[in-house]
Motif scaffolding. Structure first.
Motif, mmCIF file in Angstrom:
data_model
loop_
_atom_site.group_PDB
_atom_site.id
_atom_site.type_symbol
_atom_site.label_atom_id
_atom_site.label_comp_id
_atom_site.label_asym_id
_atom_site.label_seq_id
_atom_site.Cartn_x
_atom_site.Cartn_y
_atom_site.Cartn_z
ATOM 1 N N ILE A 151 -82.401 52.176 -44.376
ATOM 2 C CA ILE A 151 -82.358 50.868 -45.044
ATOM 3 C C ILE A 151 -81.512 50.976 -46.310
ATOM 4 O O ILE A 151 -80.696 50.098 -46.596
ATOM 5 N N TYR A 211 -90.440 52.721 -40.204
ATOM 6 C CA TYR A 211 -90.825 52.546 -41.606
ATOM 7 C C TYR A 211 -91.884 51.446 -41.708
ATOM 8 O O TYR A 211 -91.694 50.345 -41.198
ATOM 9 N N LEU A 256 -94.800 43.411 -43.750
ATOM 10 C CA LEU A 256 -93.726 42.615 -43.153
ATOM 11 C C LEU A 256 -93.908 42.414 -41.647
ATOM 12 O O LEU A 256 -93.004 42.680 -40.847
ATOM 13 N N PHE A 291 -93.845 40.076 -38.520
ATOM 14 C CA PHE A 291 -92.939 38.950 -38.303
ATOM 15 C C PHE A 291 -93.766 37.661 -38.149
ATOM 16 O O PHE A 291 -94.483 37.510 -37.156
ATOM 17 N N GLN A 302 -93.255 34.629 -37.368
ATOM 18 C CA GLN A 302 -93.036 33.642 -36.312
ATOM 19 C C GLN A 302 -93.621 34.081 -34.981
ATOM 20 O O GLN A 302 -93.566 33.341 -34.015
ATOM 21 N N ASP A 305 -85.595 37.767 -49.128
ATOM 22 C CA ASP A 305 -86.809 38.190 -48.437
ATOM 23 C C ASP A 305 -86.566 38.512 -46.965
ATOM 24 O O ASP A 305 -86.961 39.567 -46.479
ATOM 25 N N ASN A 311 -85.399 41.818 -45.511
ATOM 26 C CA ASN A 311 -86.362 42.933 -45.477
ATOM 27 C C ASN A 311 -87.061 43.017 -44.117
ATOM 28 O O ASN A 311 -87.333 44.111 -43.616
ATOM 29 N N TYR A 312 -87.384 41.859 -43.549
ATOM 30 C CA TYR A 312 -87.995 41.834 -42.214
ATOM 31 C C TYR A 312 -87.001 42.391 -41.180
ATOM 32 O O TYR A 312 -87.376 43.135 -40.285
ATOM 33 N N ASP A 361 -84.626 44.499 -41.749
ATOM 34 C CA ASP A 361 -84.513 45.949 -41.939
ATOM 35 C C ASP A 361 -85.646 46.691 -41.237
ATOM 36 O O ASP A 361 -85.432 47.736 -40.612
ATOM 37 N N VAL A 362 -86.868 46.150 -41.350
ATOM 38 C CA VAL A 362 -88.007 46.785 -40.692
ATOM 39 C C VAL A 362 -87.828 46.727 -39.175
ATOM 40 O O VAL A 362 -88.093 47.708 -38.466
ATOM 41 N N MET A 411 -86.420 32.982 -38.722
ATOM 42 C CA MET A 411 -87.092 32.784 -40.013
ATOM 43 C C MET A 411 -86.277 31.882 -40.933
ATOM 44 O O MET A 411 -86.806 31.319 -41.884
ATOM 45 N N TYR A 447 -91.738 29.997 -42.949
ATOM 46 C CA TYR A 447 -90.348 30.064 -43.411
ATOM 47 C C TYR A 447 -89.591 28.875 -42.880
ATOM 48 O O TYR A 447 -89.921 28.339 -41.863
#
Lengths: 295, 267
Positions: free
Chosen positions: A48, A75, A81, A83, A85, B156, B159-160, B162-163, B182, B267
């Motif tokens: 990242i 990670y 985090l 998701f 939705q 923001d 970041n999601y 990236d995960v 999102m 979102y």
């Protein structure tokens, strides 16, 4: 399993420089104060954060030139985090559908982590503890070689956190994965570890196999800030035998916490804390039996 | 007991609302309802429809440009990119008549860019064309979509994404299944802001496209301005009432859609 050499990351004015980091066994802990670079380091390992310099290996494979989706390093961030939705099931299965997730792990994890009853729920409808389990399960299902956990259970109370971590570690052991667990709570170490690394101001302070090997004052303070004092320019760990009542000594104030006294002593303008079975109003220290620490 | 600060601030809150509400109410009540209905045949409705459609095209374009812009900016923190990013707001601070002039000296067939275009599109002309309206409104309004979408993505949502990538999902798929979904609400909001800004534009349009050839249609703002010049306050106020009413209705629809989506996805 995971090795990193000459890692250099620049985030604004903060610089992370890790000359050498190697996991030992499966259970690897990283501790450090806020702002020491723990999250930056984990994000650099998984891709990242971009490296200015350095090399990262997973097993014998060099991965620092690979994008994060090819590194097989999952990670789990502190804020999880999930998701929003998607449902719990969609979150869990996302790596199976779009990546290289493992359906066998999915079935195992759902059962072991007791997620069956929440699969169809939105992730916004589950509790904080459930969300943490889902985040960990999601990472496991993606079938990584290494899992990086950035204090994912920090919002739990002590007992729940220990229980969750213990179950999680059993699960990760079962799937033969290596993990790096970042925490600032030394109680987490009680569950056992193969390596403990102390990060301090963007650098590795020490890397040890047991707390007893720690040499640095700054590392010890992370474990337990009590019973560590500085006299002159040297730091010492003192036990109760080293504390001597002396009306001409350092001024001390004690309060009883139900089991022992926690005393505050002022030495050269700095406050230090020690525990004791008795109360003091002024003390000196017999340093002959104390452990001297590096500054 | 009520907060003391609340008592101090409440009059300001009320005054602000009145500054918004009173002119809108005046627009809706200045002429009798029957007069407003009669004004529907003046051509304002066709002008409003044309304006809304053109502005929708502009807003969709702004949103489409916002996605790659936000993506590129989120991956680059260098000084060059930061300097480029600071350009986005400049069109907002330029007086609108000046924007019209800027467009003419850039895109007229006798000007460098216009000349370049005309070599590939023989017969190309600029003033009083749909292209003139489009590029002028895009210049003026795209910043709103760019900022709305860029802030949400970089702040923001990235970041999601990236995960998701650390779960073994490639970059394109992560962007598509995580970020774009999102971004629905920021996209909608960016569209509405750009669209509304375009609808409200008059100054620059007066310079680049008073009429749109060959139909001689006018955008709503220009239409009402010409009504005021040629026929006086009454017809212009009636047309304004129609424009305000339709604008409120469309904004309300967007808010309902946005809130409905917000209830299902935060979102």
């Amino acid at each position: 399993m995971l090795r990193a050499y000459h890692i250099e990351v620049l985030i604004g004015s903060f610089q992370l420089r890790v000359e050498r980091y190697e996991t030992k066994g499966k259970r690897n802990f990283i501790m450090g104060e806020n702002g020491s670079g723990k999250s930056t380091f984990l994000k650099a390992l998984c891709g990242i954060n971009t490296l200015v310099n350095g090399s990262i290996y997973v097993g014998e494979k060099r991965v620092d030139g690979l994008p994060s989706w090819k590194r097989k390093i999952s990670y789990i961030p502190q804020n999880l985090l999930l998701f929003p939705q998607y449902t719990v099931k969609q979150n869990l299965a996302i790596s199976i559908r779009y990546g290289n997730g493992n359906p066998d792990i999915y079935r195992d994890v759902v059962k072991v982590m007791h997620l069956e009853n929440m699969l169809e729920r939105s992730v916004r409808e589950i509790s904080g503890g459930e969300a943490q389990r889902v985040a960990v399960a999601r990472a496991l299902i993606s079938d990584p070689d290494v899992i990086l956990m950035d204090e994912p259970f920090s919002m739990q109370d002590e007992r729940s956190r220990m229980s969750l971590i213990s179950s999680l570690f059993d699960l990760i052991d079962k799937f033969d994965m290596t993990y790096i667990y970042v925490t600032h709570n030394s109680r987490d170490l009680e569950l056992g570890y193969d390596s403990l690394t102390i990060l301090d101001n963007g650098k590795i302070g020490e890397s040890v196999s047991s707390i007893g090997e720690l040499r640095s004052y700054r590392s010890w303070v992370l474990m337990d800030y009590r019973n560590i004092i500085k006299i002159g320019d040297r730091y010492y760990r003192v036990n109760s035998n080293a504390i001597i009542q002396d009306k001409n000594g350092y001024r001390t104030a004690c309060s009883f916490n139900g089991r022992f006294y926690v005393c505050t002593v002022q030495i050269n303008g700095e406050k230090y804390f020690f525990t004791s079975p008795r109360e003091y109003d002024a003390v000196t220290f017999d340093l002959s039996g104390a452990q001297e620490l590096d500054g | 007991m009520k907060s003391k600060l609340l008592w101090i601030f409440f009059p300001f809150f009320l005054l602000y609302l009145l500054i918004i509400i009173v002119p809108l109410t005046r627009a809706l009540t200045y002429e009798p309802f029957t007069y407003i209905m009669g004004d529907l045949s003046s051509g304002i409705l066709q002008s409003i429809v044309l304006t809304y459609e053109l502005c929708a095209v502009v807003a969709v374009s702004a949103v489409l440009f916002s996605l790659p812009y936000a993506f590129v900016m989120s991956k680059n923190n260098g000084k060059v990119y930061k300097a480029a990013d600071s350009l986005v707001e400049i069109p907002i601070m330029i007086p609108h008549t000046v924007v019209g002039i800027l467009m003419l000296i850039t895109f007229e067939p006798t000007m460098p860019v216009g000349h370049f275009i005309s070599t590939y599109f023989p017969g190309y002309s600029f003033d009083d064309t749909f292209f003139a309206v489009f590029i002028t409104l895009f210049f003026l309004s795209s910043a709103y979509a760019i900022r709305e979408i860029g802030t949400s993505y970089k702040g923001d949502i990235v970041n999601y994404e990236d995960v998701a990538k650390t779960l073994g999902i490639n970059e394109t798929t992560s962007f598509g299944i995580i970020s774009v979904r999102m971004l629905f609400r920021p996209l909608l909001k960016g569209f509405l802001l750009s669209w509304a800004r375009s609808v409200s534009e008059v100054g620059a349009i007066l310079i680049v496209a008073y009429y749109i050839f060959p139909s001689f249609d006018k955008l709503a703002g220009v239409f009402i301005y010409s009504q005021w010049i040629a026929q006086g306050l009454g017809p212009a106020a009636a047309s304004s009432a129609i424009l305000v009413l339709t604008g409120i209705a469309i904004t309300a629809i967007f808010k309902v859609v946005e809130n409905f989506h917000a209830e299902s996805i935060p979102y």
